[in-house]
Design a protein around this motif. Structure first.
Motif, mmCIF file in Angstrom:
data_model
loop_
_atom_site.group_PDB
_atom_site.id
_atom_site.type_symbol
_atom_site.label_atom_id
_atom_site.label_comp_id
_atom_site.label_asym_id
_atom_site.label_seq_id
_atom_site.Cartn_x
_atom_site.Cartn_y
_atom_site.Cartn_z
ATOM 1 N N PHE A 1 122.535 47.744 46.601
ATOM 2 C CA PHE A 1 122.448 48.043 48.040
ATOM 3 C C PHE A 1 120.995 48.299 48.442
ATOM 4 O O PHE A 1 120.501 47.786 49.437
ATOM 5 C CB PHE A 1 123.268 49.299 48.386
ATOM 6 C CG PHE A 1 124.751 49.061 48.545
ATOM 7 C CD1 PHE A 1 125.236 47.843 49.025
ATOM 8 C CD2 PHE A 1 125.657 50.076 48.245
ATOM 9 C CE1 PHE A 1 126.601 47.655 49.187
ATOM 10 C CE2 PHE A 1 127.021 49.881 48.400
ATOM 11 C CZ PHE A 1 127.494 48.670 48.871
ATOM 12 N N PHE A 2 120.313 49.129 47.627
ATOM 13 C CA PHE A 2 118.957 49.513 47.963
ATOM 14 C C PHE A 2 118.030 48.291 47.984
ATOM 15 O O PHE A 2 117.228 48.118 48.904
ATOM 16 C CB PHE A 2 118.456 50.552 46.945
ATOM 17 C CG PHE A 2 117.059 51.032 47.208
ATOM 18 C CD1 PHE A 2 116.804 51.910 48.254
ATOM 19 C CD2 PHE A 2 115.992 50.599 46.418
ATOM 20 C CE1 PHE A 2 115.501 52.347 48.508
ATOM 21 C CE2 PHE A 2 114.697 51.043 46.669
ATOM 22 C CZ PHE A 2 114.452 51.911 47.715
ATOM 23 N N ASN A 3 118.176 47.436 46.984
ATOM 24 C CA ASN A 3 117.313 46.260 46.928
ATOM 25 C C ASN A 3 117.586 45.309 48.087
ATOM 26 O O ASN A 3 116.662 44.695 48.615
ATOM 27 C CB ASN A 3 117.488 45.534 45.593
ATOM 28 C CG ASN A 3 116.838 46.306 44.461
ATOM 29 O OD1 ASN A 3 115.761 46.889 44.646
ATOM 30 N ND2 ASN A 3 117.485 46.345 43.307
ATOM 31 N N GLY B 1 121.399 47.609 59.012
ATOM 32 C CA GLY B 1 121.209 47.529 57.566
ATOM 33 C C GLY B 1 121.961 46.342 57.000
ATOM 34 O O GLY B 1 121.971 45.261 57.586
ATOM 35 N N ILE B 2 122.651 46.585 55.908
ATOM 36 C CA ILE B 2 123.367 45.496 55.235
ATOM 37 C C ILE B 2 124.864 45.788 55.277
ATOM 38 O O ILE B 2 125.299 46.793 55.837
ATOM 39 C CB ILE B 2 122.886 45.372 53.780
ATOM 40 C CG1 ILE B 2 122.939 46.753 53.127
ATOM 41 C CG2 ILE B 2 121.481 44.808 53.749
ATOM 42 C CD1 ILE B 2 123.016 46.711 51.653
ATOM 43 N N LEU B 3 125.656 44.877 54.697
ATOM 44 C CA LEU B 3 127.095 45.103 54.607
ATOM 45 C C LEU B 3 127.360 46.022 53.427
ATOM 46 O O LEU B 3 127.002 45.691 52.300
ATOM 47 C CB LEU B 3 127.850 43.796 54.389
ATOM 48 C CG LEU B 3 127.735 42.702 55.440
ATOM 49 C CD1 LEU B 3 126.503 41.857 55.193
ATOM 50 C CD2 LEU B 3 128.967 41.842 55.444
ATOM 51 N N LEU B 4 127.958 47.163 53.691
ATOM 52 C CA LEU B 4 128.255 48.096 52.606
ATOM 53 C C LEU B 4 129.638 47.796 52.049
ATOM 54 O O LEU B 4 130.635 48.398 52.437
ATOM 55 C CB LEU B 4 128.195 49.539 53.135
ATOM 56 C CG LEU B 4 126.808 50.108 53.443
ATOM 57 C CD1 LEU B 4 126.949 51.511 54.019
ATOM 58 C CD2 LEU B 4 125.930 50.132 52.199
ATOM 59 N N GLN C 1 123.227 54.713 57.824
ATOM 60 C CA GLN C 1 124.489 54.725 57.051
ATOM 61 C C GLN C 1 124.254 54.191 55.644
ATOM 62 O O GLN C 1 124.818 54.690 54.667
ATOM 63 C CB GLN C 1 125.545 53.854 57.754
ATOM 64 C CG GLN C 1 126.125 54.495 59.003
ATOM 65 C CD GLN C 1 126.919 53.502 59.829
ATOM 66 O OE1 GLN C 1 126.647 52.293 59.809
ATOM 67 N NE2 GLN C 1 127.896 54.001 60.571
ATOM 68 N N CYS C 2 123.431 53.165 55.544
ATOM 69 C CA CYS C 2 123.172 52.582 54.234
ATOM 70 C C CYS C 2 122.490 53.606 53.324
ATOM 71 O O CYS C 2 122.897 53.814 52.184
ATOM 72 C CB CYS C 2 122.294 51.344 54.358
ATOM 73 S SG CYS C 2 123.134 49.968 55.163
ATOM 74 N N TYR C 3 121.443 54.238 53.854
ATOM 75 C CA TYR C 3 120.753 55.231 53.039
ATOM 76 C C TYR C 3 121.684 56.378 52.681
ATOM 77 O O TYR C 3 121.682 56.868 51.552
ATOM 78 C CB TYR C 3 119.502 55.749 53.774
ATOM 79 C CG TYR C 3 118.271 54.928 53.467
ATOM 80 C CD1 TYR C 3 117.599 55.125 52.257
ATOM 81 C CD2 TYR C 3 117.794 53.978 54.353
ATOM 82 C CE1 TYR C 3 116.466 54.370 51.957
ATOM 83 C CE2 TYR C 3 116.669 53.228 54.063
ATOM 84 C CZ TYR C 3 116.003 53.424 52.859
ATOM 85 O OH TYR C 3 114.899 52.690 52.550
ATOM 86 N N ASP C 4 122.480 56.818 53.652
ATOM 87 C CA ASP C 4 123.397 57.924 53.369
ATOM 88 C C ASP C 4 124.335 57.560 52.214
ATOM 89 O O ASP C 4 124.573 58.358 51.308
ATOM 90 C CB ASP C 4 124.225 58.253 54.622
ATOM 91 C CG ASP C 4 123.366 58.911 55.702
ATOM 92 O OD1 ASP C 4 122.217 59.295 55.387
ATOM 93 O OD2 ASP C 4 123.839 59.025 56.849
ATOM 94 N N GLN C 5 124.880 56.345 52.289
ATOM 95 C CA GLN C 5 125.805 55.914 51.243
ATOM 96 C C GLN C 5 125.102 55.853 49.891
ATOM 97 O O GLN C 5 125.614 56.334 48.881
ATOM 98 C CB GLN C 5 126.370 54.524 51.599
ATOM 99 C CG GLN C 5 127.397 53.988 50.599
ATOM 100 C CD GLN C 5 128.730 54.705 50.749
ATOM 101 O OE1 GLN C 5 129.186 54.951 51.862
ATOM 102 N NE2 GLN C 5 129.342 55.057 49.633
ATOM 103 N N ILE C 6 123.927 55.259 49.902
ATOM 104 C CA ILE C 6 123.197 55.099 48.638
ATOM 105 C C ILE C 6 122.868 56.467 48.050
ATOM 106 O O ILE C 6 123.114 56.724 46.865
ATOM 107 C CB ILE C 6 121.905 54.285 48.881
ATOM 108 C CG1 ILE C 6 122.264 52.829 49.238
ATOM 109 C CG2 ILE C 6 121.009 54.315 47.648
ATOM 110 C CD1 ILE C 6 121.099 52.023 49.799
ATOM 111 N N ILE C 7 122.346 57.364 48.900
ATOM 112 C CA ILE C 7 121.942 58.688 48.392
ATOM 113 C C ILE C 7 123.162 59.459 47.896
ATOM 114 O O ILE C 7 123.150 60.067 46.825
ATOM 115 C CB ILE C 7 121.189 59.467 49.493
ATOM 116 C CG1 ILE C 7 119.820 58.819 49.702
ATOM 117 C CG2 ILE C 7 121.042 60.947 49.124
ATOM 118 C CD1 ILE C 7 119.082 59.293 50.930
ATOM 119 N N GLN C 8 124.233 59.358 48.647
ATOM 120 C CA GLN C 8 125.448 60.063 48.231
ATOM 121 C C GLN C 8 125.934 59.542 46.880
ATOM 122 O O GLN C 8 126.267 60.313 45.981
ATOM 123 C CB GLN C 8 126.521 59.844 49.297
ATOM 124 C CG GLN C 8 127.825 60.574 49.000
ATOM 125 C CD GLN C 8 128.959 60.010 49.843
ATOM 126 O OE1 GLN C 8 128.758 59.726 51.028
ATOM 127 N NE2 GLN C 8 130.111 59.837 49.230
#
Lengths: 1190, 458
Positions: free
Chosen positions: B149-151, B170-173, B190-197
């Motif tokens: 996701f991050f990349n 962002g991208i499709l999560l 939302q993307c960062y939140d998901q990744i960090i979580q």
């Protein structure tokens, strides 16, 4: 060597033993059956209650309850009024008396047969024999199958005397010369003889009358239905029609006699398990199995249908529409072929039928092959290329690549080894050789198929039985290929107590096939992987095998110094016939067992079980002297120092086995009820469980194999060895593979029909299939495939007064069939691998993403039909018009890449089809001595892809043929389509083919191809499979002779013919074609030929030019043709002498198949009904005898 | 009587058959058989573990697009002409470099996401087997999915900007392996939140050590979080996790111990490697000999700096980028290592005003890069001076690691560090100014067509 061969082939190990065992078993069963016959004669009683029953209905009931045959002469029983009855264990005599009291009729009880006849006559025949007349004629009356007709009325119209036939169907009656005698029997056409002096013993065959034709009983594999009471589209092929064609398999007997059934002889036979690609009413799938379901008796047949002995088959029913086929649910999308095997009948004397025939297959005509350039032309091309230095790299190759003898001669001349004169004379000698002569003479032979079959059938009061034994022996047209088959069958039914039927069946098939012909192995190798030069001489004048140039330079192969330490490396094709043995043996055992019990009147229960075990064993043995073994050993030989042989000198032996075992069990309830003589209900419901497991083992190869004592030597399969002469490294070949496939199903099915007043019929069926192949969600849902049908016997309406067609029935059905694809699975699967990218650890990949939404392919089917019969049945026939819609068909579909997968194999495509089937049976002439019957079949089937998510490229769709392995669907086009590059005439100056760029003629081939990269830019020729097809069969019968000829036609389709491909011809001899002789050679030729000029030098060789020409419009032809398929000549020999010796019937027949094309649309003499470059089927001649004994 | 018994028996057997087929559980068990032996349904935690060990999917699929777009290298005109259409477009930052083409930089990470989702979706079936193993598997799957996701986010979305991250796309999560599920483009926040979580969750679940660096451990999760927060310019959190990471593993490989004449420089992973991941080859970066660095940049490395030999070699008079951390020849390492952590912590110290700590971290790293005894520790007059020096060294140390692209996106927001990239081909100059919308690559056309998601404005 030879000794081994005969022992091994004629009597495979264990063969005799197994055979005797089976014979013993059969004998015991036969004895058991006879014991039953003698034990069973006791008073028969009937229980029946009805408010209104006719004598005819009562007779049927008696037959059902007691097994007695009731025969009634004349039509007087129709006039007996219906009665209210209530019988309880009433003797038959009393039952009949209830109806016959006060009627001018009486009855006699003779063995198991009740005969109802006129009182007067019976008095006369039984008590007061008529005074002797001047002439007494006698004879025997049988049906067309030779079964005696007991109780047929024989009447002298002049004297009004009459009699009936006895238990053997025999009679004698007197009369004066010139008087007419009629022979009549219910349901049969009346036959008339004129009495003359010295009238011989008459063998009279009565043919079923048309009203009986409508009483055809068809089988769905779940139940028997009178066709008259069915709504669906059924086609029945009866025994007589099946026997018309001589063949060792049942499928080919259906060719040209079933409307809507198309034999796709232009598709790859290897694509289907049976080797025969057939389609019923078009093609309603894309990438799933398109072959119809084959049902033998009650269960799906898992073996190879080609193995079933056609002599065991009584009839075949083809289920076409949804109402007919959807009882088979998810397996029925391609139609269903139900094969019904022969059975005995209760209270039938032992009948023995014997058949023997021999078929001679002509050698194929190798000179038909258009992909050939004769030696002089071929040599001229080689000389031209040689002068351009084209072969220099091969001649100096360190790998000692093979070159043709011509090139070798030219090279020898150039290097001064031989003089120019010598070279010329050697080359001239080659020019006179044509490989096709040697092939025809030494590698082909007349094929012979021999077929023997013996059937026994009969029945006692409480049993019936059928036993058969068949043996087929085939010698193929290719020398070295042969096969044989032994089949043993028994079908036995016992009726131990009232209302109970116990049935047991056993079927054993063993086939042995050797495919040792080296024909497909005759090629040069090196660059010429699939070709041989046309002047190869294979056998010398004394019949000795000669070597061909193969795999390596022959100079090197024949040089003793360079070959030191190696085995002889020559390839002599003719010797190879005896040096290899490709052997396949299949043993197919089926056992079945069934119980039927009538719980209450009209209410029955069935349990059926079948076990099938099919084993197939493949063996390939290469003699130490075979080229395969020598070549392999030589390649691996290590020549440094004293030669070492990693592959030991000796034979090579491969083997593999596969086993299929399947268990089927079915429970079924049947219900049949009729009330008020107006309402009838027939219904079945049940469940079925199938489990089929296929395991295959491809075992290791044995090297250094000694065929005499079965020993082999260990070899090192792990290490790499340097190969001669290429110096590549390789391990020793060892094909190992294991596989196990499991198919499991649980099915629920139900079918019901309601008939009102014999006029209106409503039917419905539903089936739920659950399987281990499929998605979780689908298995949890009840997602039935169903059908509904309506039929209207219009001619039974009181208002119907069309005298021209006294019989007319209309049908309409709607429903869904299904199709299975075993590639897709509903659950996610992984595959474990070793050696990951970074650290070489084990890992797993997701091999199948799984698809919980996976579902059956569905075929929605609407069928509108009519059955009709004219007065006196001069014209009968049927008409069916159908719409099919393939829904949720499996296909690749692009996925959004964010899913992690680029494409997805799922239910993503749709097709649509429509068509019609017309059957017309016309009998223009019918007299007692001569009759003429015409059967005309016309089918039209089209289909079009309506949804397909991948976009096919032009390059891909150009490869499309009539073969399912090449399809690249395009929305809006038929599944099988032919496309081509638009092309113009050849250029005037150079004879180059011309295509179009932006509407202008061009010879810039790479840009022509580039510009036509989308499918729309190609020319669409049309369907690659016939859209109109059928047959026209005429049968003439004169006394005991009958002649029948079948003409089949296939229309409205296209095929791409082959032509010269210069690049392939130069590079690998691949593109040779007789068009070479018609090529453009000088300006002006463009007006008379489409064949491009030969490139003047190799530097001008442009593969794009050949590709463009090869796929250009000018090479697409219409495939339409009309073929005289076969002629059969039958003589039914029934002289009194023979018949009295215990023969019921003796048929002698002559049958000629694959006679020839009567008309074709193409002008090149091509047979479009062949696959690829295979040769047309050779003409065959069969001669046979069929006798019915006792 | 006899027939009555028989009747009963037959009826009984029919009923038995019908009943046995109607028992749902038995049916399901019967129909659970695998249709083909060579295929296997995941049946244990070990099977899921094996899926995670597919390092082609998880550790060799980072998008190389950012790497290809960065200023680390250039190619000759001659080589440019030999490249295909897509590579040429990418090289000159074309608006849509890959019309109607499959884009590996998009497909690869999403394949890893799919595999990770397969593992996560199947985990609950077996998590009773071993809670430890199940936890480790879940942690690794979350880590891998977040990595992808991050990349993707760094390649196909605009740089993080706290002011607009709730609107920027962002991208499709994709959080499920169900192929039929549709996902929209989430916002960058939302993307960062998901990744960090997810990475925070994995931090608690992952083991401290793993056999190979292709599988993540606690150190890797910390390091990854540091990288994530840095990309958001959240220096407090970046510091926190870089520090946590270095607390567990502070080793830096001494380049003096490497055999510099050999390629690859080390047959085994360097000790400072934390998590292995390589970028896909895209455009010119796939050809080692084509990646030329400018002499001026090469000159910024001191003569005693061993990285001159480790990262570069001379080919036909050009200085060519070799890449680093090579285990498989020619791989482009984009994974995690302690050198990056030292640089992150140093930068964070500097930004927090702790000049001396910042310079200590930088010097501790560089001393292992120079010939032993030649390195004179750097000093800074103030925090900003330290920051300047650290960012210069950051670029020099992390060359060809895919991180320059992240830094450009982040630092361009600060006018002090903003740069305009230029490339010249056949005399024509192409530029990529700071904060240009082309810092988000276009989403592949087939994805737009099939998913109906909005495209990036370029």
């Amino acid at each position: 060597m030879y000794k081994k061969f005969t022992r091994f082939f004629c009597t495979p190990p264990g063969y005799i033993h197994k055979f005797l065992l089976v014979m013993k078993l059969t004998t015991i069963l036969i004895i058991a059956a006879f014991l039953q016959v003698s034990a069973a004669t006791y008073a028969q009683k009937v229980t029946y209650k009805s408010n209104k029953v006719t004598l005819e209905q009562m007779i049927k009931e008696i037959r059902k309850q007691t097994g007695y045959n009731v025969l009634a002469s004349g039509n007087k029983i129709d006039k007996i009024p219906a009665k209210a009855v209530d019988f309880k264990d009433t003797p038959i005599q009393d039952v009949l008396q209830t109806f016959l009291a006060g009627q001018p009729l009486t009855f006699t009880l003779d063995g198991q047969t009740i005969v109802i006849k006129d009182k007067e006559q019976s008095n006369k025949t039984e008590k007061n024999l008529p005074p002797p007349s001047p002439i007494t004629i006698s004879g025997r009356v049988t049906d067309s199958l030779g079964t005696p007709l007991i109780g047929a009325t024989i009447a002298n119209k002049t004297s009004n005397k009459s009699t009936i036939t006895d238990e053997k169907g025999e009679f004698s009656i007197s009369g004066e010369s010139g008087e007419k005698i009629t022979v009549s029997f219910i349901g049969y056409n009346t036959y008339t003889i004129t009495i003359a002096n010295n009238t011989p013993f008459q063998a009279i065959v009565l043919h079923t009358s048309a009203s009986k034709l409508n009483e055809v009983v068809v089988s769905t594999g779940y139940q028997q239905i009178a066709q008259e009471r069915a709504t669906g589209s059924f086609v029945q092929v009866d025994n007589q029609l099946l026997n018309r064609r001589v063949s060792t398999d049942v499928l080919s007997k259906l060719e040209g006699v079933v409307p809507g059934l198309l034999f796709n002889r232009n598709s790859n036979p290897a694509n289907t398990a049976s080797g025969v690609d057939i389609s019923i009413q078009g093609y309603n799938t894309l990438f799933s199995d398109a072959q119809p379901l084959i049902v033998v008796d009650n269960f799906q047949y898992d073996g190879n249908i080609q193995n079933i002995n056609p002599n065991d088959i009584e009839s075949v029913t083809v289920l076409k529409d949804a109402a007919a086929a959807s009882i088979w649910g998810a397996k029925s999308g391609n139609g269903v072929i139900v094969i019904t095997t022969k059975r005995g009948r209760r209270n039938q004397n032992l009948q023995i039928d014997a058949t023997a025939n021999a078929t001679i297959l002509n050698k194929p005509n190798l000179f038909y092959n258009p992909n050939f350039i004769s030696s002089p032309g071929f040599i001229a091309i080689e000389q031209n290329l040689f002068s351009q230095g084209y072969y220099d790299s091969a001649l100096s190759s360190p790998n000692h690549l093979p070159v043709s003898p011509t090139v070798q001669i030219l090279a020898d001349q150039r290097s001064g080894k031989i003089s120019a004169a010598e070279a010329t004379s050697q080359i001239n000698a080659l020019k006179n050789i044509d490989i096709r002569n040697d092939l025809t003479k030494y590698f082909y032979q007349k094929g012979i198929n021999q077929q023997y079959a013996l059937n026994l059938k009969g029945g006692g009061n409480a049993n019936d039985y059928f036993f058969s034994m068949g043996y087929d022996d085939g010698r193929d047209v290719m020398v070295g290929n042969k096969n044989n088959r032994l089949t043993l069958t028994s079908n036995v039914n016992f009726y131990p107590v009232k209302n109970l039927t116990v049935s047991a069946g056993f079927n054993y098939i063993q086939t042995n096939a050797h495919a040792n012909s080296p024909i497909n192995n005759i090629y040069t190798g090196g660059s010429y992987l699939h070709s041989i030069y046309p002047y190869a001489q294979l056998v010398d004048a004394n019949g000795n095998a000669l070597p061909i140039a193969r795999d390596y330079s022959q100079v090197w192969v024949n040089d003793p110094t360079s070959q030191a330490g190696l085995l002889n490396w020559q390839f002599k094709p003719y010797d190879e016939i005896d040096l290899t043995d490709n052997y396949n043996r299949q043993i197919d055992n089926r056992l079945n067992f069934g119980l039927h019990y009538n719980i209450l009147p009209g209410f029955g229960a069935d349990v059926k079980y079948q076990y099938e075990k099919l084993q197939s064993n493949n063996q390939q043995y290469y003699d130490p002297n075979s080229y395969y073994a020598r070549n392999l050993i030589n390649q691996y030989t290590n020549l440094s120092g004293s030669p070492k042989y990693p592959i030991p000198v000796g034979g090579v032996y491969n083997w593999g086995d596969s086993y299929l075992s399947s268990n089927n069990i079915r429970g079924q309830l049947t219900f049949a009820h009729e009330w008020n003589s107006k309402h009838q209900i027939n219904a079945i419901a049940g469940a079925e469980v199938n489990n089929a497991v296929t395991t295959s083992n491809i075992a290791a190869t044995a090297y250094g194999y000694n065929n005499t004592n079965g020993t082999s030597q260990n070899v090192d399969f792990a290490d790499y060895f340097v190969l001669n002469p290429s110096l590549n490294s390789a391990v020793i070949p060892n094909a190992q593979g294991f596989g196990k496939l499991t198919n499991r199903y649980i099915d629920y099915f139900s079918n019901a029909s309601y008939i009102y007043d014999e006029k209106y019929i409503i039917s419905a069926s539903a089936r739920i299939d659950r399987s281990n192949l499929f998605g979780v969600n689908v298995n949890q849902q009840a997602n039935p495939l169903y059908s509904a049908g309506l039929a209207w016997n219009l001619s039974k309406e009181s208002f119907y007064h069309v005298d021209l067609f006294p019989y007319l029935k209309l049908r309409a059905t709607y429903g869904y069939n299904g199709n299975i694809n075993r590639q897709a699975t509903g659950v996610l699967t992984i595959q474990q691998l070793s050696g990951s990218y970074f650290y070489n650890t084990p890992f797993a990949v997701v091999s199948n993403p799984g698809n919980p939404e996976l579902r059956w392919e569905k075929v929605r089917d609407i069928n509108l039909g009519a059955d009709f019969g004219s007065k006196n049945n001069i014209i009968t026939g049927s008409f069916d018009y159908y719409f099919k819609k393939g829904i949720d068909l499996f296909a690749q579909s692009p996925l959004a890449p964010s899913t992690g997968l680029s494409s997805f194999f799922g239910n993503t495509a749709n097709t649509q089809g429509r068509g019609l089937d017309i059957v017309l049976n016309i009998q223009p002439i019918k007299t007692s001595n001569f009759s003429w019957q015409t059967n005309f079949l016309l089918s039209h089937a089209t289909n079009v892809v309506t949804k397909y998510n991948l976009k096919s490229s032009a390059a891909l769709v150009l490869y499309n043929t009539a073969d399912p392995s090449t399809i690249n669907p395009v929305v809006g086009r038929p599944v099988f389509s032919i496309y081509s590059y638009r092309s113009g005439p050849l250029t005037h100056d150079t004879g180059d083919p011309q295509g179009y760029i932006d509407g202008k003629l061009s010879t810039d081939y790479s840009n022509i191809i580039k510009n036509a990269s989308s499918v729309d830019s190609l020319y669409f020729n049309g369907s690659a499979r016939p859209t109109t097809f059928g047959s026209f069969r005429n049968t003439w019968t004169y006394k005991q002779f009958s002649v029948s000829a079948n003409v089949v036609y296939k229309l409205n389709y296209y095929f791409r013919r082959t032509s010269i491909n210069y690049s392939a011809l130069f590079q690998n001899w691949g593109g040779a074609n007789k068009d070479y002789y018609n090529r453009w050679q000088q300006p002006g030729d463009e007006n008379k030929t489409i064949v491009p000029s030969m490139p003047s030098s190799v530097t001008n060789l442009d593969p794009n030019r050949d590709t463009f020409y090869g796929y250009s419009q000018s090479l697409v032809d219409k495939g339409d043709h009309i073929r005289l398929q076969d002629i059969t000549l039958d003589y039914n020999w029934k002289t009194a002498h023979i018949l009295r010796k215990g023969f019921r019937n003796v048929h002698l027949f002559l049958y000629v198949n694959n006679i020839g094309i009567l008309w074709r649309a193409n002008h090149d003499g091509l047979d479009p009904d062949t696959y690829g470059s295979s040769l047309p089927l050779p003409r065959t001649y069969s001669l046979g005898i069929k006798t019915d004994l006792f | 009587m006899k027939s009555y018994n028989l009747t009963k028996r037959i009826l009984g057997s029919i009923l038995a058959i019908l009943l046995s087929t109607t028992s749902c559980k038995k049916q399901d068990a019967f129909l659970a058989a695998i249709p083909n032996q060579s295929l296997k349904v995941p049946q244990s935690l070990n099977d899921l573990q094996l899926i995670l060990q597919d390092d082609r999917v998880f550790n060799n699929s980072d998008p190389g697009l950012g790497l290809a777009n960065s200023e680390d290298y250039y190619v000759t005109d001659a080589f440019f002409l030999s490249m295909n259409f897509v590579s040429q477009n990418e090289y000159v930052w074309a608006k849509n470099p890959y019309p109607n083409t499959d884009v590996d930089g998009w497909i690869g990470p999403y394949q890893a996401i799919y595999y990770a989702n397969v593992v996560l979706d199947n985990l609950s079936k077996f998590d009773q087997e071993s809670l430890n193993q199940a936890g480790a598997i879940k942690g690794a799957a979350l880590f891998f999915r977040s990595w992808a996701f991050f990349n993707l986010l760094q390649t196909f979305s605009l740089p993080y900007d706290s002011r607009s991250s709730n609107q920027d796309l962002g991208i499709l999560l994709r959080l499920s392996s169900d192929l039929n599920k549709k996902y929209p483009r989430s916002t960058i926040q939302q993307c960062y939140d998901q990744i960090i979580q997810d990475v925070s969750t994995s931090l608690n679940l992952l083991p401290s050590t793993t056999i190979n660096s292709t599988l993540p451990n606690k150190t890797a999760a910390n390091a990854f979080l540091a990288r994530i927060y840095l990309s958001m310019s959240d220096y407090n959190n970046a510091f926190k996790y870089a520090n946590a990471c270095l607390t567990i593993n502070s080793s830096i490989t001494d380049f003096n111990g490497l055999n510099l004449t050999k390629r690859p420089i080390s047959p085994t992973p360097l000790t400072e490697e934390i998590f292995r991941s390589d970028a896909q080859f895209t455009g010119p970066i796939g050809t080692t000999s084509a990646r030329i660095v400018t002499p001026s940049f090469y000159a910024t490395y001191d003569a005693n700096d061993l990285r001159k030999k480790v990262f570069f070699y001379t080919l036909s008079g050009n200085i060519v980028l070799f890449g680093s951390y090579d285990v498989k020849k020619n791989g482009l390492f984009t994974g995690l290592a302690t050198d990056e952590m030292y640089l992150i912590r140093a930068e964070c110290y500097a930004r927090m005003g702790n000049t001396s700590a910042a310079m200590t971290d930088l010097n501790n790293l560089l001393v292992k890069r120079w010939v032993t005894g030649t390195f004179t520790p750097y000093t800074a007059i103030n925090a900003n001076d330290a920051l300047q020096k650290i960012l210069v060294e950051r670029r020099k140390e992390l060359i060809c690691r895919g991180l320059r692209w992240l830094d450009l996106r982040r630092l361009n927001k600060d006018p002090q560090f903003a740069v305009t990239l230029t490339r010249t081909v056949n005399g024509q100059t192409y530029t990529l100014p700071p904060n240009d919308p082309r810092y988000a690559m276009p989403i592949p056309d087939n994805e737009i067509q099939l998913s109906g998601i909005p495209q990036n404005q370029r």
